[in-house]
Motif scaffolding. Structure first.
Motif, PDB file in Angstrom:
ATOM      1  N   SER A   1     -10.365  22.160  18.261  1.00  0.00           N
ATOM      2  CA  SER A   1     -10.568  23.531  18.722  1.00  0.00           C
ATOM      3  C   SER A   1      -9.946  23.694  20.103  1.00  0.00           C
ATOM      4  O   SER A   1     -10.002  22.784  20.934  1.00  0.00           O
ATOM      5  CB  SER A   1     -12.059  23.892  18.764  1.00  0.00           C
ATOM      6  OG  SER A   1     -12.764  23.008  19.612  1.00  0.00           O
TER       7      SER A   1
ATOM      8  N   LYS B   1     -10.749  28.800  19.242  1.00  0.00           N
ATOM      9  CA  LYS B   1     -10.013  28.878  17.981  1.00  0.00           C
ATOM     10  C   LYS B   1     -10.017  27.519  17.274  1.00  0.00           C
ATOM     11  O   LYS B   1      -9.757  26.491  17.893  1.00  0.00           O
ATOM     12  CB  LYS B   1      -8.566  29.314  18.228  1.00  0.00           C
ATOM     13  CG  LYS B   1      -8.414  30.735  18.737  1.00  0.00           C
ATOM     14  CD  LYS B   1      -6.957  31.119  18.848  1.00  0.00           C
ATOM     15  CE  LYS B   1      -6.807  32.580  19.267  1.00  0.00           C
ATOM     16  NZ  LYS B   1      -5.372  32.968  19.342  1.00  0.00           N
TER      17      LYS B   1
ATOM     18  N   CYS C   1      -8.286  24.881  15.090  1.00  0.00           N
ATOM     19  CA  CYS C   1      -6.862  24.565  14.943  1.00  0.00           C
ATOM     20  C   CYS C   1      -6.674  23.297  14.124  1.00  0.00           C
ATOM     21  O   CYS C   1      -7.537  22.419  14.091  1.00  0.00           O
ATOM     22  CB  CYS C   1      -6.200  24.392  16.308  1.00  0.00           C
ATOM     23  SG  CYS C   1      -6.314  25.841  17.375  1.00  0.00           S
TER      24      CYS C   1
ATOM     25  N   HIS D   1      -3.264  27.686  14.201  1.00  0.00           N
ATOM     26  CA  HIS D   1      -4.563  28.348  14.236  1.00  0.00           C
ATOM     27  C   HIS D   1      -5.049  28.544  12.805  1.00  0.00           C
ATOM     28  O   HIS D   1      -4.465  29.311  12.032  1.00  0.00           O
ATOM     29  CB  HIS D   1      -4.451  29.707  14.941  1.00  0.00           C
ATOM     30  CG  HIS D   1      -5.748  30.460  14.976  1.00  0.00           C
ATOM     31  ND1 HIS D   1      -5.807  31.825  15.094  1.00  0.00           N
ATOM     32  CD2 HIS D   1      -7.029  30.026  14.913  1.00  0.00           C
ATOM     33  CE1 HIS D   1      -7.074  32.202  15.099  1.00  0.00           C
ATOM     34  NE2 HIS D   1      -7.841  31.131  14.982  1.00  0.00           N
TER      35      HIS D   1
END
Length: 210
Positions: free
Chosen positions: A13, A22, A24, A195
């Motif tokens: 993240s 986010k 990832c 992402h």
């Protein structure tokens, strides 16, 4: 190039500039070797074959050893063809050329990722199709919480229709996830951070496409 072959490393993240967290996925993309060029005059279509991940020569067939020798490279485990009609792009690609992650993608763009989903083996209808089951154990029902219920009619049509959602093998399918944003590109480590989630288990091969 319009794509590259990679290997899923795992998930992490990151925080963006606004402080939003986010999820990832980290992927090791390339370096890949151009091992074959397809042309319309010979093959009927235009494409380039990329190969990735070294493989021992003793575990490679003689025909594939000769195939990789034409590109002056060692045997590889994964080969993928990328098609396209842009003549200007293909004219810049030569046999044996090395394609790196920074040559294909830049930070901020949106790409598609193709992978093989995790295999779950033989599963019932609740896990495979999201059924709710027949009901609880009340009112005389016994062990029916995860049952599929009725699957066909009686005297007519006296059969089960094709395509009926039933228990069976789950997972292990080719899955394509679209519009994943490139958060970071780390060329010194051949890594790209996307992402979102990517199908498949860690260390599984994935195909990154523009």
């Amino acid at each position: 190039m319009i794509g590259i072959i990679g290997k899923k490393i795992g998930m992490t993240s990151l925080y963006d500039g606004k402080g939003h967290k986010k999820a990832c996925t980290i992927i090791q993309g390339g370096p890949c070797i151009v091992t074959q060029l397809r042309t319309k005059s010979i093959d009927g279509y235009q494409a380039v074959q990329l190969s990735y991940d070294d493989k021992k020569e003793k575990n490679t067939s003689r025909s594939l050893i000769g195939h990789f020798a034409k590109a002056s490279t060692t045997p590889k485990r994964k080969q993928v063809e990328f098609r396209g009609d842009d003549d200007a792009v293909w004219q810049q690609i030569a046999l044996g050329q090395v394609i790196r992650i920074e040559d294909v993608f830049v930070e901020g763009q949106f790409i598609d990722v193709v992978g093989t989903s995790k295999g779950k083996g033989f599963q019932g209808v609740v896990k495979r199709h999201g059924f709710s089951g027949v009901g609880s154990r009340s009112h005389g029902q016994h062990n029916r919480e995860r049952a599929p219920g009725s699957v066909g009619a009686a005297s007519f049509p006296s059969r089960v229709f094709k395509g009926m959602r039933m228990a069976g093998r789950t997972g292990g399918n080719r899955v394509k996830v679209t519009n994943l944003q490139v958060i970071k590109v780390l060329p010194e480590k051949n890594l790209i951070v996307l992402h979102g989630a990517v199908p498949g288990a860690n260390n599984g091969y994935v195909i990154l496409e523009k």
